[in-house]
Every structure is written in C-alpha cells, then in structure tokens.
Design a protein around this motif. Structure first.
Motif, PDB file in Angstrom:
ATOM      1  N   GLY A 156      -1.622   1.995  10.924  1.00 31.12           N
ATOM      2  CA  GLY A 156      -2.623   1.162  10.337  1.00 31.12           C
ATOM      3  C   GLY A 156      -3.915   1.750  10.381  1.00 31.12           C
ATOM      4  N   ALA A 157      -4.324   2.908  10.977  1.00 32.79           N
ATOM      5  CA  ALA A 157      -5.481   3.556  10.752  1.00 32.79           C
ATOM      6  C   ALA A 157      -5.515   4.413   9.594  1.00 32.79           C
ATOM      7  N   LEU A 158      -4.225   4.760   9.178  1.00 34.74           N
ATOM      8  CA  LEU A 158      -4.125   5.660   7.910  1.00 34.74           C
ATOM      9  C   LEU A 158      -4.345   4.816   6.639  1.00 34.74           C
ATOM     10  N   LEU A 159      -4.066   3.444   6.947  1.00 33.23           N
ATOM     11  CA  LEU A 159      -4.012   2.448   5.738  1.00 33.23           C
ATOM     12  C   LEU A 159      -5.367   1.605   5.658  1.00 33.23           C
ATOM     13  N   ASP A 160      -6.248   1.979   6.766  1.00 34.24           N
ATOM     14  CA  ASP A 160      -7.297   0.854   7.175  1.00 34.24           C
ATOM     15  C   ASP A 160      -7.189  -0.393   7.277  1.00 34.24           C
ATOM     16  N   VAL A 161      -6.002  -0.792   7.693  1.00 33.77           N
ATOM     17  CA  VAL A 161      -5.911  -2.246   8.096  1.00 33.77           C
ATOM     18  C   VAL A 161      -5.314  -2.410   9.527  1.00 33.77           C
ATOM     19  N   ALA A 162      -5.574  -3.672  10.042  1.00 40.62           N
ATOM     20  CA  ALA A 162      -5.126  -3.851  11.568  1.00 40.62           C
ATOM     21  C   ALA A 162      -3.736  -3.656  11.615  1.00 40.62           C
ATOM     22  N   PRO A 163      -3.296  -2.902  12.799  1.00 45.65           N
ATOM     23  CA  PRO A 163      -1.756  -2.334  12.822  1.00 45.65           C
ATOM     24  C   PRO A 163      -0.794  -3.713  12.819  1.00 45.65           C
ATOM     25  N   ARG A 177      14.174  13.612   1.550  1.00 46.28           N
ATOM     26  CA  ARG A 177      15.199  13.407   0.311  1.00 46.28           C
ATOM     27  C   ARG A 177      14.481  12.243  -0.671  1.00 46.28           C
ATOM     28  N   GLY A 178      13.205  12.661  -0.811  1.00 46.75           N
ATOM     29  CA  GLY A 178      12.260  12.410  -1.787  1.00 46.75           C
ATOM     30  C   GLY A 178      11.684  10.860  -1.665  1.00 46.75           C
ATOM     31  N   GLY A 179      11.025  10.503  -2.876  1.00 47.97           N
ATOM     32  CA  GLY A 179      10.520   9.167  -2.939  1.00 47.97           C
ATOM     33  C   GLY A 179       9.127   9.228  -2.355  1.00 47.97           C
ATOM     34  N   ALA A 180       8.513   7.791  -2.295  1.00 50.33           N
ATOM     35  CA  ALA A 180       7.234   7.474  -1.915  1.00 50.33           C
ATOM     36  C   ALA A 180       7.252   6.587  -0.893  1.00 50.33           C
ATOM     37  N   VAL A 181       6.276   6.383  -0.194  1.00 44.71           N
ATOM     38  CA  VAL A 181       6.558   5.421   1.206  1.00 44.71           C
ATOM     39  C   VAL A 181       5.343   4.294   0.936  1.00 44.71           C
ATOM     40  N   LEU A 182       6.109   3.251   1.113  1.00 45.33           N
ATOM     41  CA  LEU A 182       4.992   2.000   0.828  1.00 45.33           C
ATOM     42  C   LEU A 182       4.957   1.102   2.009  1.00 45.33           C
ATOM     43  N   ALA A 183       4.020   0.352   2.416  1.00 40.34           N
ATOM     44  CA  ALA A 183       3.983  -0.337   3.320  1.00 40.34           C
ATOM     45  C   ALA A 183       3.580  -1.862   2.854  1.00 40.34           C
ATOM     46  N   LEU A 184       4.189  -2.848   3.422  1.00 40.35           N
ATOM     47  CA  LEU A 184       3.980  -4.234   3.340  1.00 40.35           C
ATOM     48  C   LEU A 184       2.994  -4.657   4.153  1.00 40.35           C
ATOM     49  N   VAL A 185       1.801  -5.245   3.902  1.00 45.86           N
ATOM     50  CA  VAL A 185       0.697  -5.565   4.443  1.00 45.86           C
ATOM     51  C   VAL A 185       0.852  -7.041   4.377  1.00 45.86           C
ATOM     52  N   ALA A 186       0.645  -7.884   5.585  1.00 47.71           N
ATOM     53  CA  ALA A 186       0.866  -9.243   5.735  1.00 47.71           C
ATOM     54  C   ALA A 186      -0.663  -9.650   5.835  1.00 47.71           C
ATOM     55  N   PRO A 187      -0.777 -11.090   5.585  1.00 49.21           N
ATOM     56  CA  PRO A 187      -2.275 -11.770   5.560  1.00 49.21           C
ATOM     57  C   PRO A 187      -2.517 -11.650   7.351  1.00 49.21           C
ATOM     58  N   PRO A 188      -3.602 -11.830   7.213  1.00 51.71           N
ATOM     59  CA  PRO A 188      -4.274 -11.769   9.032  1.00 51.71           C
ATOM     60  C   PRO A 188      -3.747 -12.876   9.473  1.00 51.71           C
ATOM     61  N   GLU A 189      -3.469 -12.711  11.022  1.00 51.34           N
ATOM     62  CA  GLU A 189      -2.852 -13.732  11.983  1.00 51.34           C
ATOM     63  C   GLU A 189      -1.760 -14.523  11.407  1.00 51.34           C
ATOM     64  N   LEU A 190      -0.761 -13.732  10.954  1.00 47.03           N
ATOM     65  CA  LEU A 190       0.558 -14.313  10.500  1.00 47.03           C
ATOM     66  C   LEU A 190       1.304 -14.682  11.702  1.00 47.03           C
ATOM     67  N   ARG A 224       0.703  -1.230  -0.059  1.00 47.40           N
ATOM     68  CA  ARG A 224       0.089   0.002  -0.063  1.00 47.40           C
ATOM     69  C   ARG A 224       0.923   1.336   0.057  1.00 47.40           C
ATOM     70  N   LEU A 225       0.356   2.192  -0.834  1.00 48.88           N
ATOM     71  CA  LEU A 225       1.100   3.535  -0.546  1.00 48.88           C
ATOM     72  C   LEU A 225       0.691   4.468   0.477  1.00 48.88           C
ATOM     73  N   VAL A 226       1.558   4.815   1.438  1.00 54.76           N
ATOM     74  CA  VAL A 226       1.039   5.430   2.555  1.00 54.76           C
ATOM     75  C   VAL A 226       0.716   6.866   2.318  1.00 54.76           C
ATOM     76  N   PRO A 227      -0.264   7.343   2.577  1.00 51.04           N
ATOM     77  CA  PRO A 227      -0.970   8.584   2.129  1.00 51.04           C
ATOM     78  C   PRO A 227      -0.259   9.716   3.472  1.00 51.04           C
ATOM     79  N   ALA A 228      -0.942  10.944   3.266  1.00 52.39           N
ATOM     80  CA  ALA A 228      -0.724  11.979   4.188  1.00 52.39           C
ATOM     81  C   ALA A 228       0.826  12.212   4.566  1.00 52.39           C
TER      82      ALA A 228
END
Length: 343
Positions: free
Chosen positions: A288-295, A232-245, A142-146
């Motif tokens: 997690g709240a920004l991405l709307d996923v469980a932290p 220093r530029g760029g975008a921020v990405l988050a790797l979201v795992a499957p639930p209950e990993l 996911r691309l991290v907003p804000a």
C-alpha cells in the motif's frame, strides 16, 4: 425462465477462477430465479480468514454466468442479496435483454491462470484499458513499482504463509500432486498447473508430509526460497478497490476482477495471482505504501505478461450432478458424488 437451458451451460460457468481452485459456488434453482451461494466446506478459513478471496471468486463466478448466458441468448440480470448466514450472495433472474458485455464464452473457456514464463508485460494501451474497467466501479489498476523490493516482499510473504500450520494444512488439502488420485482432474492445484516436474512434485509432497518435523528446522524459509515467479518475467499489477468496500461490495468487485482478467486475455496476456502479498498484513501494508493507497484497498495482485507457451488447463468438476443439501437445500454441481486456492 429457461432453467434447463442454463443448467446445460453450467460446465462453462465453472471455468471462473477461485483461490486454490476450490470452486466454492453453488446454485439453487427456483421458479423465477437462480440463487448463487457457496459451500463453506470449499472456503479457506485459514488462508482467507476475512473471506475476501471467497467473495471475489463468487463475484467472478456471477460475471462468468452472465457472460455465458448472454452469449447463448439467455436474458438474465443480477440482483445482489448478500446473506452470510444463508451462504447466499444474490440471484440471477429473468431480464428483458441479455446482459451487455464485450466478452464471449470462448474467452471464458480459453482464459487460464498461467504460472509459466512471460515475455514483457502489458503495454500502455492495455494498462489504460484494465484501469478503465476498474475505474468504472470506483477502483483502479496500478502497476507495482520497485521490482527488486517486490521480490523481497514476496519471499517474506511466502515465509509467513509456510510458517502457519493451519494454512499449510489447508494447502495440502487442495494440492493435487499425484495424478493417480481420483480428485486430480476435479479441483485443486495440480502439479502441472503449478509448473512442477514429477520429481519436484514428489519432493514437495514429501516435504509437506514431514511438515510437523521439518517446520522447526526452517522448512518455511526453504519452501519460500524454492520459487521466484518474478524471475519468469512479466509485470505486476495491483487491483485497488473503492474505499470502505464491504462484504457485498467485494462480491461486486469480483465481477470487476473477472472483467479485468478477460480484458488481459483478449489482449493476448495471461495472469498469475500473487495473493500472498495481500494475505500477509505486513507485506500488504508495504505494498500500500509503494502504491500510495490505503493497504486495505489492495485486494488483488497478479503477475501479467505474454505467455511463452500455453498453460495447462486447471481441473473443473465436469460430471454435472445435482443434489439438495439437507440444511440449505442448495441444488449443486459437485464432482466425485461428487465431493472431494487463484486456478
């Protein structure tokens, strides 16, 4: 099984990334398999108390081994067998066909963590490609907003990290700020890889040496304010795992992380992990709240973009020696005898 052929490839496999560049993985050669384990001495109990980053790096190492072996024509596959008491995550074993992968050893060798300046970030096609890699394993990218709010979160995470004496002590152990040290070209985080000038490295070394005295005077806030990677530029990405990993699942998802990084590298992009956003519970919850996923599903955060200049290559343990550990009988490659965070 041609163990000698794989042993010759070990220096390439060790190009896998690990938190603080501790290179925790160890190999035990057996008649029909190679057991992959880790050395607890190279874990980060203060900075990574849950072992999440350790297990992700072990998975990245496994994926790297499979890619390097396949490119050399060796037929190996992977059998997960996680046993924390034996410091073991599984085995590489003979297969009928080489591991199927789009990646080559040259990409493993060339990939680098880059803390420098970026121009732009991943375009829509690259975002779709890395998201597809994660979705095949039940996750997402996911691309991290804000971005403005993210800067405040990053400073808050840094302050909490630097306020913890145990975490700072661990960081000091793995920092390589003096090129005259024998372990400077072995492991850890060097001043060059951190993008520090010699005066800046000397200043950081002095500040951390005086940490017990300066901490009550606000050193944590000062250190946190000393760097802004988002500038220093760029975008921020988050790797979201499957639930209950679970723990074995984190190792397997480390393989996914490696494929994500190599996909970015193949597109001409570089990554700079911002692990503190996940390590600190409060900032992870907000993320997690920004991405709307469980932290707890956010397992990795990284700044991504096109490098302005080539990044320095992080150190690796290059003098390949093996020895049997008395307690575990691991045959291992360890530099400086060879014994002396994400390089």
């Amino acid at each position: 099984m041609d163990l000698a052929a794989f042993r010759a490839l070990e220096p390439l496999c060790w190009r896998a990334p690990s938190a603080h560049n501790t290179q925790p993985w160890r190999l035990r050669y057996e008649r029909w398999a190679i057991t992959v384990g880790w050395d607890p001495a190279d874990a980060l109990p203060a900075g990574d108390p849950s072992g999440r980053d350790l297990r992700l790096s072990l998975g990245a190492f496994v994926e790297t081994c499979l890619i390097v072996a396949a490119d050399a024509g060796l037929r190996l596959d992977w059998v997960a067998d996680h046993d924390a008491s034996d410091h073991r995550v599984g085995r590489l074993r003979p297969a009928r066909q080489p591991y199927r992968t789009p990646f080559r050893t040259s990409e493993v060798w060339d990939r680098r963590t880059d803390r420098g300046r970026f121009t732009g970030g991943p375009d829509a096609d690259v975002l779709a490609a890395v998201d597809d890699v994660a979705r095949r394993a039940g996750g997402a990218v996911r691309l991290v907003p804000a971005a403005g709010r993210l800067g405040a979160l990053l400073r808050a995470a840094d302050r909490q990290v630097y306020a913890d004496p145990a975490v700072v002590a661990e960081l000091r152990r793995w920092l390589r700020l003096d090129p005259t040290r024998p372990d400077y070209r072995v492991d850890g985080l060097s001043d060059r890889c951190l993008g520090l000038s010699r005066p800046a490295a000397a200043g950081l070394r002095a500040a951390l040496a005086a940490y017990p005295v300066l901490r009550p005077l606000g050193l944590a806030r000062l250190l946190a304010a000393g760097d802004d990677p988002l500038a220093r530029g760029g975008a921020v990405l988050a790797l979201v795992a499957p639930p209950e990993l679970d723990a074995p699942g984190q190792v397997e998802f480390g393989r996914v992380l490696m494929r994500v990084w190599l996909t970015l590298h193949a597109a001409g992009l570089a990554a700079h992990p911002l692990s503190q956003l996940v390590d600190v519970a409060a900032t992870r919850d907000t993320l997690g709240a920004l991405l709307d996923v469980a932290p707890r599903r956010v397992v990795h955060v990284t700044r991504v973009g096109r490098p302005v200049a080539p990044a320095p290559r992080s150190a690796r343990r290059t003098e390949m020696a093996t020895f049997a550990k008395p307690a575990r009988h691991f045959l291992t490659t360890d530099a400086s005898s060879m014994k002396v965070h994400m390089g």
